[in-house]
Design a protein around this motif. Sequence first.
Motif, PDB file in Angstrom:
ATOM      1  N   TYR A 263       0.825  -1.199   0.000  1.00 46.29           N
ATOM      2  CA  TYR A 263       0.000   0.000   0.000  1.00 46.29           C
ATOM      3  C   TYR A 263       0.864   1.256   0.000  1.00 46.29           C
ATOM      4  CZ  TYR A 263      -4.262  -2.620   1.094  1.00 46.29           C
ATOM      5  OH  TYR A 263      -5.339  -3.465   1.054  1.00 46.29           O
TER       6      TYR A 263
ATOM      7  N   TYR B 214       0.394   5.817  -0.500  1.00 45.25           N
ATOM      8  CA  TYR B 214      -0.588   6.904  -0.414  1.00 45.25           C
ATOM      9  C   TYR B 214       0.076   8.233  -0.754  1.00 45.25           C
ATOM     10  CZ  TYR B 214      -2.326   3.319   2.840  1.00 45.25           C
ATOM     11  OH  TYR B 214      -2.712   2.131   3.426  1.00 45.25           O
TER      12      TYR B 214
ATOM     13  N   TYR C  44      -0.807  12.266   0.218  1.00 45.39           N
ATOM     14  CA  TYR C  44      -1.608  13.209   0.985  1.00 45.39           C
ATOM     15  C   TYR C  44      -1.133  14.631   0.690  1.00 45.39           C
ATOM     16  CZ  TYR C  44      -2.754   9.288   4.172  1.00 45.39           C
ATOM     17  OH  TYR C  44      -3.187   8.104   4.724  1.00 45.39           O
TER      18      TYR C  44
ATOM     19  N   LEU D  24      -4.349  16.221   7.210  1.00 45.55           N
ATOM     20  CA  LEU D  24      -3.931  15.524   6.004  1.00 45.55           C
ATOM     21  C   LEU D  24      -5.149  15.051   5.236  1.00 45.55           C
ATOM     22  CD1 LEU D  24      -1.279  15.266   7.768  1.00 45.55           C
ATOM     23  CD2 LEU D  24      -0.818  13.213   6.427  1.00 45.55           C
TER      24      LEU D  24
ATOM     25  N   LEU E 117      -6.304  12.754   1.847  1.00 43.78           N
ATOM     26  CA  LEU E 117      -5.825  11.735   0.918  1.00 43.78           C
ATOM     27  C   LEU E 117      -6.152  12.129  -0.524  1.00 43.78           C
ATOM     28  CD1 LEU E 117      -4.535   8.899   0.691  1.00 43.78           C
ATOM     29  CD2 LEU E 117      -6.873   7.979   0.786  1.00 43.78           C
TER      30      LEU E 117
ATOM     31  N   TYR F  62      -4.397   6.712  -3.706  1.00 44.67           N
ATOM     32  CA  TYR F  62      -3.660   5.649  -3.054  1.00 44.67           C
ATOM     33  C   TYR F  62      -3.563   4.448  -3.992  1.00 44.67           C
ATOM     34  CZ  TYR F  62      -8.230   3.588  -1.870  1.00 44.67           C
ATOM     35  OH  TYR F  62      -9.495   3.037  -1.923  1.00 44.67           O
TER      36      TYR F  62
ATOM     37  N   GLY G  32      -8.718   9.210  -3.723  1.00 46.67           N
ATOM     38  CA  GLY G  32      -8.974   9.492  -2.324  1.00 46.67           C
ATOM     39  C   GLY G  32      -9.995  10.590  -2.162  1.00 46.67           C
TER      40      GLY G  32
ATOM     41  N   PHE H 146       2.787  14.770   1.170  1.00 42.27           N
ATOM     42  CA  PHE H 146       3.420  13.641   1.864  1.00 42.27           C
ATOM     43  C   PHE H 146       3.031  12.342   1.181  1.00 42.27           C
ATOM     44  CE2 PHE H 146       5.463  15.526   5.422  1.00 42.27           C
ATOM     45  CZ  PHE H 146       4.722  16.657   5.729  1.00 42.27           C
TER      46      PHE H 146
ATOM     47  N   GLN I 115       1.262   3.292   8.974  1.00 39.40           N
ATOM     48  CA  GLN I 115       1.745   4.030   7.812  1.00 39.40           C
ATOM     49  C   GLN I 115       3.090   4.673   8.137  1.00 39.40           C
ATOM     50  OE1 GLN I 115      -1.041   6.534   5.739  1.00 39.40           O
ATOM     51  NE2 GLN I 115      -2.683   5.027   5.879  1.00 39.40           N
TER      52      GLN I 115
ATOM     53  N   PHE J 267       5.721   7.552   6.782  1.00 36.49           N
ATOM     54  CA  PHE J 267       5.655   8.749   5.966  1.00 36.49           C
ATOM     55  C   PHE J 267       7.034   9.192   5.481  1.00 36.49           C
ATOM     56  CE2 PHE J 267       1.324  10.389   6.159  1.00 36.49           C
ATOM     57  CZ  PHE J 267       0.773   9.540   7.116  1.00 36.49           C
ATOM     58  N   GLY J 268       7.047   9.791   4.294  1.00 36.97           N
ATOM     59  CA  GLY J 268       8.229  10.456   3.801  1.00 36.97           C
ATOM     60  C   GLY J 268       8.367  11.840   4.414  1.00 36.97           C
TER      61      GLY J 268
END
Lengths: 115, 110
Positions: B31, B33, B35, B43, B45, B48, B58, B90, B99, B101-102
């Motif tokens: 998965y 995503y 955002y 945040l 979405l 995804y 999203g 993100f 999840q 995150f970057g």
Amino acid sequence: AQSVAQPEDQVNVAEGNPLTVKCTYSVSGNPYLFWYVQYPNRGLQFLLKYITGDNLVKGSYGFEAEFNKSQTSFHLKKPSALVSDSALYFCAVRDGGAGSYQLTFGKGTKLSVIP
Amino acid sequence: NAGVTQTPKFRVLKTGQSMTLLCAQDMNHEYMYWYRQDPGMGLRLIHYSVGEGTTAKGEVPDGYNVSRLKKQNFLLGLESAAPSQTSVYFCASSWKDTQYFGPGTRLTVL
């Protein structure tokens, strides 16, 4: 549909005092609940989650959260706040009966811990 | 492990220009995503993906397109940028319910 409310935009607490960041949710099925933290200019970091089991969930950095089904709440708590806890906190929810892992996030609460 | 990385970190576009944001993860997650984060809105979405070759809309997909040609990469495209797309973007990947995150891409559209 699923939604999350964080009723406080900002919470101020003195260092050493207990802190609470509030979260209420709405979901049609079983709630899966999460807290994430975001430090300035960084991505979100996972703190803790409630899927099933004990209503009190312990997570990273000494944080914990209490699931209350009757009040549809999942408040984040810490017994003694540190200045380094100052950050933006997000609550998130998903419907445990749904087919995807899609989360809905709250708008965030800025926590300021005052030395 | 680098985790989730995003390229670029910052970008300024003029209205009407196009660009692609790249997200890469080395955790073998199915998965992924995208955002956007706007002040006071949390945040939201955009799109995804539940696996290589699949994407889904999203909450706020308009004006964006995505592609997941390889499992480790998830691209977000803006075909004709608008000032309303000024935001911090993100990317995240997930294993079950957690999840990752970057660090984000700050995009300004003038």
